[in-house]
Design an enzyme around this catalytic site. Sequence first.
Site, PDB file in Angstrom:
ATOM      1  N   HIS A   1       0.827  -1.195   0.000  1.00 26.19           N
ATOM      2  CA  HIS A   1       0.000   0.000   0.000  1.00 26.19           C
ATOM      3  C   HIS A   1       0.866   1.252   0.000  1.00 26.19           C
ATOM      4  CE1 HIS A   1      -3.323   2.706   0.792  1.00 26.19           C
ATOM      5  NE2 HIS A   1      -4.138   1.691   0.581  1.00 26.19           N
ATOM      6  N   HIS A   2       0.409   2.255  -0.753  1.00 24.07           N
ATOM      7  CA  HIS A   2       1.149   3.516  -0.857  1.00 24.07           C
ATOM      8  C   HIS A   2       1.222   4.226   0.498  1.00 24.07           C
ATOM      9  CE1 HIS A   2       3.179   6.620  -2.935  1.00 24.07           C
ATOM     10  NE2 HIS A   2       2.580   6.482  -4.098  1.00 24.07           N
ATOM     11  N   ALA A   3       0.365   3.880   1.426  1.00 27.40           N
ATOM     12  CA  ALA A   3       0.447   4.455   2.767  1.00 27.40           C
ATOM     13  C   ALA A   3       1.731   4.053   3.469  1.00 27.40           C
ATOM     14  CB  ALA A   3      -0.753   4.022   3.609  1.00 27.40           C
TER      15      ALA A   3
END
Length: 449
Positions: free
Chosen positions: A105-107
Amino acid sequence: MQQLSGLDASFLALETATTTGHVGGLSVLDPSGAPEPLTLARLTEVMAERLPLVPVLRRKLLNVPFGLDQPYWVDDPDDRSRPLWELYLITGLARKRAAVYTKIHHAAIDGASGAELLTVLFDLTPAGRELPPAGPFRPAPAPPLPALAVKAAARLAWRPVQTVRMTNELIRLLPTLAPAVNTVVGGMLGLNHGDGSVIATRPGRAPATPFNRSITPHRRFAFRSVSLDTVKAVKNAFGVSVNDVVMAMCAGALRRWLLDHDALPDHPLVAMIPVSVRDPASKGALGNRVSAMLAPLPTSVTDPGLRLDIVHSATKVAKAQQAAIPQGLVDQISDFAVPALTARAARVVFATGLLHRLPPFNLTISNVPGPNTPVYLCGARLIAHYPVSVITDGQGLNITLIGYLGQLHFGLVSCRELVPDIDKLAGYLTDELAVLAEVAEKRSANAQP
């Protein structure tokens, strides 16, 4: 336990039924020289050995009650499917090659930290390396939710002071953020005459294209590799940067594709270019340390050499503007709104179609540095690594590339319904480099005495 920044959490808020927040990459491998067969069991064993080196791979999200503050990464005692990453082994490729598709995830990561993550998972020799000893995994207990609520309330009480500080900083920066890029590009395109002397270009407004519409859950992918030596030859002949050549290649390829679809706008497209702001102190840390700049793509220009000159001049101005914005201010602004409000605002924006009716930019183009030496996964040599990035409502096309071993590897992602023939667009990238190389060769020959 580690709290997400506002920028990290924003990638969670952007998720909808048609938009996902994970990024990834397809690693093409040659296992012919590996000490043992590349199997799922072997890959799982290697990943288990490396997990202690990347703590976020063992963590899951813990939301603050009522969405009053940014969520936290906390250790997952099960250590299986809950952390926000996945990995797939793909076999049966031509020439007995294999591939590994990773997504996270880009988070948790940006482009630069994703490249650093690859250096943890890959080795410099087929035999691998000796890892530091790691004891048994003892997950830290997650904090009680009432304690997180109290901490969030304390942060909320501090917001008025933050508001004053951010306002003062924005007032100081506003004079440096004038639309200088539009002035430069307008002048080079001859738009500063007649009506153009009043409005040089369309500041802040990207022209409409077929890929700036609502997206569906379906995706199309395309991959290409080009010679870095050829790109550098063009760079040297024109006195520009590698990234300038890449942007000119993208501008030419997009121009061809838009002409194919009778959809070429009269004005330049606008590209969003992520810019890493990692300092030496944050090297090795995951999460997002990234800013961005908007730069025009001269798709309306016919001459490829002139397109490159325009890209070089416009990008120089865009870089100067981006550098004037302190990263601390970016973090403060993205961290200011509570997640509950951010998520609701994002849903409203997507539901109203604002992003595809008034897109701030047309597409994202990202250039990520990669290793310059051969690397290996489970003893299999990495041949190429193709990024697989994110598209969102209103921006249904993404071009991301990474450098590795004398080549630039392009990964293109699109909404299937908006850009069904994305492989043709990818092919135009190599065609445009060939054209630029020919122009560069003639320029170099004419420059000789």
